[in-house]
Motif scaffolding. Structure first.
Motif, PDB file in Angstrom:
ATOM      1  N   LEU A  23       0.818  -1.219   0.000  1.00 10.42           N
ATOM      2  CA  LEU A  23       0.000   0.000   0.000  1.00 10.42           C
ATOM      3  C   LEU A  23       0.850   1.266   0.000  1.00 10.42           C
ATOM      4  CD1 LEU A  23      -2.934  -0.983   2.392  1.00 10.42           C
ATOM      5  CD2 LEU A  23      -3.017  -0.652  -0.102  1.00 10.42           C
ATOM      6  N   MET A  24       2.028   1.200   0.618  1.00  7.67           N
ATOM      7  CA  MET A  24       2.890   2.390   0.636  1.00  7.67           C
ATOM      8  C   MET A  24       3.494   2.698  -0.722  1.00  7.67           C
ATOM      9  SD  MET A  24       4.684   2.380   4.380  1.00  7.67           S
ATOM     10  CE  MET A  24       4.967   0.613   4.571  1.00  7.67           C
ATOM     11  N   ASP A  25       3.330   1.803  -1.701  1.00  9.92           N
ATOM     12  CA  ASP A  25       3.753   2.067  -3.075  1.00  9.92           C
ATOM     13  C   ASP A  25       2.623   2.679  -3.907  1.00  9.92           C
ATOM     14  OD1 ASP A  25       6.474   1.341  -3.249  1.00  9.92           O
ATOM     15  OD2 ASP A  25       5.925  -0.773  -3.224  1.00  9.92           O
ATOM     16  N   MET A  26       1.455   2.773  -3.312  1.00  8.00           N
ATOM     17  CA  MET A  26       0.288   3.270  -4.024  1.00  8.00           C
ATOM     18  C   MET A  26       0.084   4.759  -3.758  1.00  8.00           C
ATOM     19  SD  MET A  26      -0.555   0.345  -5.244  1.00  8.00           S
ATOM     20  CE  MET A  26      -2.071   0.739  -6.057  1.00  8.00           C
ATOM     21  N   GLU A  27      -0.640   5.397  -4.642  1.00  4.36           N
ATOM     22  CA  GLU A  27      -1.040   6.770  -4.394  1.00  4.36           C
ATOM     23  C   GLU A  27      -2.281   6.712  -3.510  1.00  4.36           C
ATOM     24  OE1 GLU A  27      -2.618  10.532  -6.965  1.00  4.36           O
ATOM     25  OE2 GLU A  27      -1.016   9.298  -7.827  1.00  4.36           O
ATOM     26  N   LEU A  28      -2.127   7.145  -2.267  1.00  5.34           N
ATOM     27  CA  LEU A  28      -3.197   7.028  -1.285  1.00  5.34           C
ATOM     28  C   LEU A  28      -3.802   8.385  -0.962  1.00  5.34           C
ATOM     29  CD1 LEU A  28      -1.404   4.616   1.232  1.00  5.34           C
ATOM     30  CD2 LEU A  28      -3.083   3.995  -0.515  1.00  5.34           C
ATOM     31  N   LYS A  29      -5.080   8.377  -0.664  1.00  8.88           N
ATOM     32  CA  LYS A  29      -5.761   9.570  -0.171  1.00  8.88           C
ATOM     33  C   LYS A  29      -5.349   9.779   1.285  1.00  8.88           C
ATOM     34  CE  LYS A  29      -9.674   8.518  -3.096  1.00  8.88           C
ATOM     35  NZ  LYS A  29     -10.992   7.908  -3.131  1.00  8.88           N
ATOM     36  N   ALA A  30      -5.573  10.978   1.797  1.00 11.84           N
ATOM     37  CA  ALA A  30      -5.172  11.312   3.166  1.00 11.84           C
ATOM     38  C   ALA A  30      -5.771  10.339   4.182  1.00 11.84           C
ATOM     39  CB  ALA A  30      -5.578  12.741   3.505  1.00 11.84           C
ATOM     40  N   GLU A  31      -7.019   9.987   4.010  1.00 13.24           N
ATOM     41  CA  GLU A  31      -7.674   9.057   4.930  1.00 13.24           C
ATOM     42  C   GLU A  31      -7.031   7.666   4.857  1.00 13.24           C
ATOM     43  OE1 GLU A  31     -12.189   7.418   5.874  1.00 13.24           O
ATOM     44  OE2 GLU A  31     -11.749   8.291   3.904  1.00 13.24           O
ATOM     45  N   GLU A  32      -6.659   7.236   3.663  1.00 14.99           N
ATOM     46  CA  GLU A  32      -6.032   5.926   3.493  1.00 14.99           C
ATOM     47  C   GLU A  32      -4.629   5.904   4.103  1.00 14.99           C
ATOM     48  OE1 GLU A  32      -8.273   4.709  -0.670  1.00 14.99           O
ATOM     49  OE2 GLU A  32      -6.464   5.948  -0.742  1.00 14.99           O
ATOM     50  N   ILE A  33      -3.916   7.013   3.990  1.00 13.35           N
ATOM     51  CA  ILE A  33      -2.598   7.118   4.628  1.00 13.35           C
ATOM     52  C   ILE A  33      -2.730   6.926   6.133  1.00 13.35           C
ATOM     53  CG2 ILE A  33      -0.745   8.753   5.209  1.00 13.35           C
ATOM     54  CD1 ILE A  33      -1.084   9.866   2.312  1.00 13.35           C
ATOM     55  N   GLU A  34      -3.750   7.546   6.712  1.00 13.33           N
ATOM     56  CA  GLU A  34      -3.963   7.411   8.159  1.00 13.33           C
ATOM     57  C   GLU A  34      -4.309   5.977   8.538  1.00 13.33           C
ATOM     58  OE1 GLU A  34      -3.031   9.667  10.354  1.00 13.33           O
ATOM     59  OE2 GLU A  34      -2.384  10.753   8.563  1.00 13.33           O
ATOM     60  N   VAL A  36      -3.137   3.262   6.983  1.00 11.76           N
ATOM     61  CA  VAL A  36      -1.873   2.536   6.923  1.00 11.76           C
ATOM     62  C   VAL A  36      -1.045   2.848   8.164  1.00 11.76           C
ATOM     63  CG1 VAL A  36       0.319   2.287   5.670  1.00 11.76           C
ATOM     64  CG2 VAL A  36      -1.847   2.339   4.406  1.00 11.76           C
ATOM     65  N   LYS A  37      -0.905   4.132   8.482  1.00 12.65           N
ATOM     66  CA  LYS A  37      -0.154   4.508   9.676  1.00 12.65           C
ATOM     67  C   LYS A  37      -0.768   3.888  10.928  1.00 12.65           C
ATOM     68  CE  LYS A  37       1.557   9.098   8.389  1.00 12.65           C
ATOM     69  NZ  LYS A  37       1.437  10.524   8.754  1.00 12.65           N
ATOM     70  N   GLY A  38      -2.073   3.962  11.039  1.00 10.86           N
ATOM     71  CA  GLY A  38      -2.759   3.411  12.204  1.00 10.86           C
ATOM     72  C   GLY A  38      -2.558   1.917  12.343  1.00 10.86           C
ATOM     73  N   THR A  39      -2.577   1.218  11.227  1.00 11.24           N
ATOM     74  CA  THR A  39      -2.349  -0.231  11.253  1.00 11.24           C
ATOM     75  C   THR A  39      -0.935  -0.544  11.729  1.00 11.24           C
ATOM     76  OG1 THR A  39      -3.952  -0.577   9.483  1.00 11.24           O
ATOM     77  CG2 THR A  39      -2.346  -2.331   9.847  1.00 11.24           C
ATOM     78  N   LEU A  40       0.043   0.180  11.218  1.00 17.24           N
ATOM     79  CA  LEU A  40       1.425  -0.041  11.633  1.00 17.24           C
ATOM     80  C   LEU A  40       1.626   0.310  13.105  1.00 17.24           C
ATOM     81  CD1 LEU A  40       3.266   1.260   8.455  1.00 17.24           C
ATOM     82  CD2 LEU A  40       3.002  -1.117   9.194  1.00 17.24           C
ATOM     83  N   LEU A  41       1.012   1.382  13.561  1.00 17.86           N
ATOM     84  CA  LEU A  41       1.119   1.748  14.978  1.00 17.86           C
ATOM     85  C   LEU A  41       0.444   0.704  15.865  1.00 17.86           C
ATOM     86  CD1 LEU A  41       0.578   5.597  14.694  1.00 17.86           C
ATOM     87  CD2 LEU A  41       2.718   4.403  15.263  1.00 17.86           C
ATOM     88  N   LYS A  80      10.388   1.114   5.415  1.00 20.88           N
ATOM     89  CA  LYS A  80       9.702   1.782   4.312  1.00 20.88           C
ATOM     90  C   LYS A  80       8.754   2.861   4.838  1.00 20.88           C
ATOM     91  CE  LYS A  80       7.346   0.993   0.033  1.00 20.88           C
ATOM     92  NZ  LYS A  80       7.150  -0.007  -0.995  1.00 20.88           N
ATOM     93  N   ALA A  81       8.053   2.581   5.929  1.00 20.16           N
ATOM     94  CA  ALA A  81       7.144   3.572   6.526  1.00 20.16           C
ATOM     95  C   ALA A  81       7.927   4.792   6.995  1.00 20.16           C
ATOM     96  CB  ALA A  81       6.358   2.946   7.679  1.00 20.16           C
ATOM     97  N   ALA A  82       9.106   4.576   7.572  1.00 21.17           N
ATOM     98  CA  ALA A  82       9.938   5.699   8.001  1.00 21.17           C
ATOM     99  C   ALA A  82      10.330   6.561   6.798  1.00 21.17           C
ATOM    100  CB  ALA A  82      11.177   5.187   8.731  1.00 21.17           C
ATOM    101  N   VAL A  84       8.658   6.709   3.773  1.00 21.63           N
ATOM    102  CA  VAL A  84       7.480   7.273   3.120  1.00 21.63           C
ATOM    103  C   VAL A  84       6.846   8.384   3.955  1.00 21.63           C
ATOM    104  CG1 VAL A  84       5.110   6.734   2.373  1.00 21.63           C
ATOM    105  CG2 VAL A  84       6.991   5.209   1.759  1.00 21.63           C
ATOM    106  N   PHE A  85       6.727   8.149   5.252  1.00 17.88           N
ATOM    107  CA  PHE A  85       6.001   9.085   6.113  1.00 17.88           C
ATOM    108  C   PHE A  85       6.912  10.021   6.894  1.00 17.88           C
ATOM    109  CE2 PHE A  85       3.081   5.251   6.131  1.00 17.88           C
ATOM    110  CZ  PHE A  85       2.251   5.748   5.130  1.00 17.88           C
ATOM    111  N   GLY A  86       8.214   9.715   6.944  1.00 18.69           N
ATOM    112  CA  GLY A  86       9.127  10.559   7.708  1.00 18.69           C
ATOM    113  C   GLY A  86       8.793  10.597   9.191  1.00 18.69           C
ATOM    114  N   ASP A  87       8.275   9.505   9.696  1.00 17.00           N
ATOM    115  CA  ASP A  87       7.796   9.441  11.078  1.00 17.00           C
ATOM    116  C   ASP A  87       8.820   8.703  11.942  1.00 17.00           C
ATOM    117  OD1 ASP A  87       6.406   8.709  13.489  1.00 17.00           O
ATOM    118  OD2 ASP A  87       4.503   8.945  12.432  1.00 17.00           O
ATOM    119  N   GLU A  88       9.328   9.377  12.954  1.00 17.78           N
ATOM    120  CA  GLU A  88      10.343   8.818  13.850  1.00 17.78           C
ATOM    121  C   GLU A  88       9.857   7.560  14.560  1.00 17.78           C
ATOM    122  OE1 GLU A  88      13.897   8.345  15.869  1.00 17.78           O
ATOM    123  OE2 GLU A  88      13.479   9.689  14.195  1.00 17.78           O
ATOM    124  N   ARG A  89       8.563   7.438  14.809  1.00 18.27           N
ATOM    125  CA  ARG A  89       8.045   6.245  15.491  1.00 18.27           C
ATOM    126  C   ARG A  89       8.291   4.986  14.678  1.00 18.27           C
ATOM    127  NH1 ARG A  89       2.015   8.310  16.328  1.00 18.27           N
ATOM    128  NH2 ARG A  89       2.477   8.868  14.179  1.00 18.27           N
TER     129      ARG A  89
END
Length: 195
Positions: A23-34, A36-41, A80-82, A84-89
């Motif tokens: 999914l992180m290779d796909m063009e996602l809408k803002a809600e879909e990004i959340e 993916v992030k929520g699932t990983l968290l 990959k999430a780090a 794509v999203f630049g999120d330290e978590r």
């Protein structure tokens, strides 16, 4: 969640981590990004106290440290999430999971799916992300173990050569692929997963 044999799997090969990776290779809408992030968290929050990840939802067995199940495959997804999203978590969770691989990932198989070769890619991935030579050293340590000992250990039955000994994912071809990638670690990619 992906279900197989009545279980909701988390792994990279056939589970939640693999789905999030794609999914992180796909063009996602803002809600879909959340989502993916929520699932990983959610996965990070529900890892074992050891830092390893369950093979499936509600699993209490902390023993698998393979690309297909456990910390190695999930680490690649977190790296990959780090990126794509630049999120330290996600970065910190990847580093934590890599420690599990370093401490428990010298397995009794040679392949990339559930063997030492696949686990070495955790360190190559973090090396590419950070440039930290410690990760390259760790990848080299796993590869050197295979180069020095795999043939003898497989021939004496102390190490498993793979369910399909000549296959890329389960056998010695995966080990050969790792050796090739070790010649150019900045260009290395886990076969068919890191694109």
């Amino acid at each position: 969640m992906y279900e197989w044999h009545g279980k909701k799997y988390w792994g990279a090969a056939h589970g939640l981590a693999g789905i999030m990776h794609v999914l992180m290779d796909m063009e996602l809408k803002a809600e879909e990004i959340e989502y993916v992030k929520g699932t990983l968290l959610y996965m990070i929050k529900n890892r074992f106290p050891s830092g390893n990840y369950p093979s499936s939802e509600n699993s209490e067995t902390d023993r698998l440290v393979h690309w297909c199940h456990g910390a190695p495959g999930i680490t690649l997804t977190l790296v990959k999430a780090a990126q794509v999203f630049g999120d330290e978590r996600f970065f910190q969770a990847a580093v934590d999971a890599a420690e599990v691989v370093w401490n428990r990932g010298l397995l009794r198989r040679v392949g990339i799916c559930h063997g030492i070769s696949g686990n070495a890619y955790v360190f190559l991935s973090l090396f590419r992300l950070t440039g930290n030579a410690e990760y390259l050293y760790r990848a080299k340590a796993f590869a050197c173990f295979l180069l020095d000992r795999a043939h003898q250990l497989v021939s004496t039955g102390q190490m498993h050569g793979g369910d399909n000994p000549l296959s890329l994912f389960e056998g010695q071809r995966g080990m050969a692929y790792l050796f090739l990638d070790m010649t150019s670690p900045t260009e290395s990619r886990f076969p068919a997963y890191e694109l």
